[in-house]
Scaffold this motif. Structure first.
Motif, PDB file in Angstrom:
ATOM      1  N   TYR A  57      30.775  34.668  20.005  1.00 27.88           N
ATOM      2  CA  TYR A  57      32.089  35.402  20.761  1.00 27.88           C
ATOM      3  C   TYR A  57      33.220  36.070  19.969  1.00 27.88           C
ATOM      4  N   LEU A  68      36.906  38.525  20.291  1.00 25.92           N
ATOM      5  CA  LEU A  68      37.840  38.744  21.405  1.00 25.92           C
ATOM      6  C   LEU A  68      37.533  39.963  22.120  1.00 25.92           C
ATOM      7  N   PHE A  69      36.958  41.074  21.453  1.00 26.48           N
ATOM      8  CA  PHE A  69      36.728  42.585  21.890  1.00 26.48           C
ATOM      9  C   PHE A  69      35.417  42.696  21.853  1.00 26.48           C
ATOM     10  N   LYS A  83      31.980  39.630  24.749  1.00 27.75           N
ATOM     11  CA  LYS A  83      33.390  39.721  24.883  1.00 27.75           C
ATOM     12  C   LYS A  83      34.306  38.695  25.214  1.00 27.75           C
ATOM     13  N   CYS A 116      37.577  38.549  25.773  1.00 22.98           N
ATOM     14  CA  CYS A 116      38.723  38.895  26.749  1.00 22.98           C
ATOM     15  C   CYS A 116      38.422  39.189  28.241  1.00 22.98           C
ATOM     16  N   ASP A 117      37.218  39.376  28.603  1.00 22.09           N
ATOM     17  CA  ASP A 117      37.196  39.501  29.908  1.00 22.09           C
ATOM     18  C   ASP A 117      36.850  38.353  30.891  1.00 22.09           C
ATOM     19  N   TYR A 168      39.295  32.696  28.919  1.00 21.81           N
ATOM     20  CA  TYR A 168      40.179  33.410  27.887  1.00 21.81           C
ATOM     21  C   TYR A 168      41.640  33.118  28.427  1.00 21.81           C
ATOM     22  N   LYS A 169      41.730  33.628  29.640  1.00 22.39           N
ATOM     23  CA  LYS A 169      42.982  33.258  30.357  1.00 22.39           C
ATOM     24  C   LYS A 169      43.154  31.625  30.317  1.00 22.39           C
ATOM     25  N   LYS A 183      44.828  30.762  27.039  1.00 24.92           N
ATOM     26  CA  LYS A 183      46.221  31.352  26.738  1.00 24.92           C
ATOM     27  C   LYS A 183      47.305  30.523  27.546  1.00 24.92           C
ATOM     28  N   GLU A 225      52.557  35.611  24.167  1.00 21.43           N
ATOM     29  CA  GLU A 225      51.105  35.721  24.191  1.00 21.43           C
ATOM     30  C   GLU A 225      50.460  36.586  23.160  1.00 21.43           C
ATOM     31  N   LYS A 226      51.115  37.575  22.443  1.00 16.34           N
ATOM     32  CA  LYS A 226      50.346  38.372  21.453  1.00 16.34           C
ATOM     33  C   LYS A 226      50.078  37.395  20.108  1.00 16.34           C
ATOM     34  N   GLU A 243      46.956  35.143  20.976  1.00 17.48           N
ATOM     35  CA  GLU A 243      45.754  36.240  21.063  1.00 17.48           C
ATOM     36  C   GLU A 243      45.353  36.160  19.382  1.00 17.48           C
TER      37      GLU A 243
END
Length: 235
Positions: A161, A163-164, A171, A173-174, A178-179, A182, A194-195, A198
């Protein structure tokens, strides 16, 4: 009897006003005076001298400001203590619920990881997983994020994996996971941005292949047979 009646008719006909200063407040004290002739007596020199001076009022005002500052400091300290106690109580209750509820094991394969992702569709399962991961902890964001991700899956899984979805990888982030990661880090470190979380997730994904190689080398060294010759074999 006439003298007695005359004495009773000699009533207080005037009042003298004294000014007192008590704790910075000016108070008025009325003292009734007996005067048969009806004359109003003048204030005594003691009453005049007891009037507050500008210096006294200034000192009193400074004292009041200092006292209010101290009281505010005490109230703020109490507020912080109450918040800490509430946090500790909440954390203890959370740990107890986790002990009685969900216990996650890191996903060791892509199949396990996809199955875990599907389970996160269940809101109750998501909340239980969030509670479990938020209690893993770590004082610094990098450490916290790394430990949280490794509680979800092994480095071998994270190798697939980015992130994008760069470098032909899946991916992240989808995905719901991932949520989940975080939110778990955010719950563990309320001040985290949050940034920044990531960025730390990307760091874990970036170094996952290197971690896997190191783990493989370490395992190989541990299981490799001993090829040295003993003294007896040389004889």
């Amino acid at each position: 009897m006439a003298d007695s009646a005359s004495w009773r008719n000699e009533r207080f006909s005037a009042e003298e006003t004294d000014l007192l200063v008590r704790n910075g407040d000016v108070c008025v004290r009325r003292v009734g005076l007996c005067c048969a002739s009806g004359e109003v007596p003048q204030p005594s020199s003691q009453a005049v001298s007891s009037s507050p001076s500008s210096t006294q009022l200034s000192n009193t005002a400074d004292f009041q400001r200092m006292l209010l500052t101290k009281v505010n400091m005490v109230l703020e300290n109490q507020k912080q203590i109450f918040q800490m106690l509430a946090s500790l109580n909440s954390r203890g209750a959370g740990e107890q619920r986790v002990q009685e509820g969900l216990q996650l094991e890191p996903c060791a394969s892509q199949e396990d990881f996809r199955e875990f992702e599907d389970k996160l569709q269940d809101k109750q399962f998501f909340q239980q997983a969030l509670l479990f991961l938020s209690l893993i902890g770590g004082r610094k964001m990098g450490e916290n994020t790394r430990r949280t991700m490794l509680a979800v899956a092994t480095n071998q899984v994270w190798c697939g994996y980015s992130l994008f979805g760069k470098k032909k990888k899946a991916k992240l982030c989808d995905l719901r996971v991932y949520k989940l990661i975080k939110r778990a880090v955010k719950a563990s470190l309320p001040g985290a941005v949050e940034k920044d979380i990531e960025v730390q997730i990307m760091e874990v994904l970036k170094h996952a292949p290197q971690k896997v190689r190191r783990e493989a080398d370490a395992a190989q060294r541990t299981t490799a047979p001993h090829t040295g010759y003993s003294d007896d074999s040389d004889r």
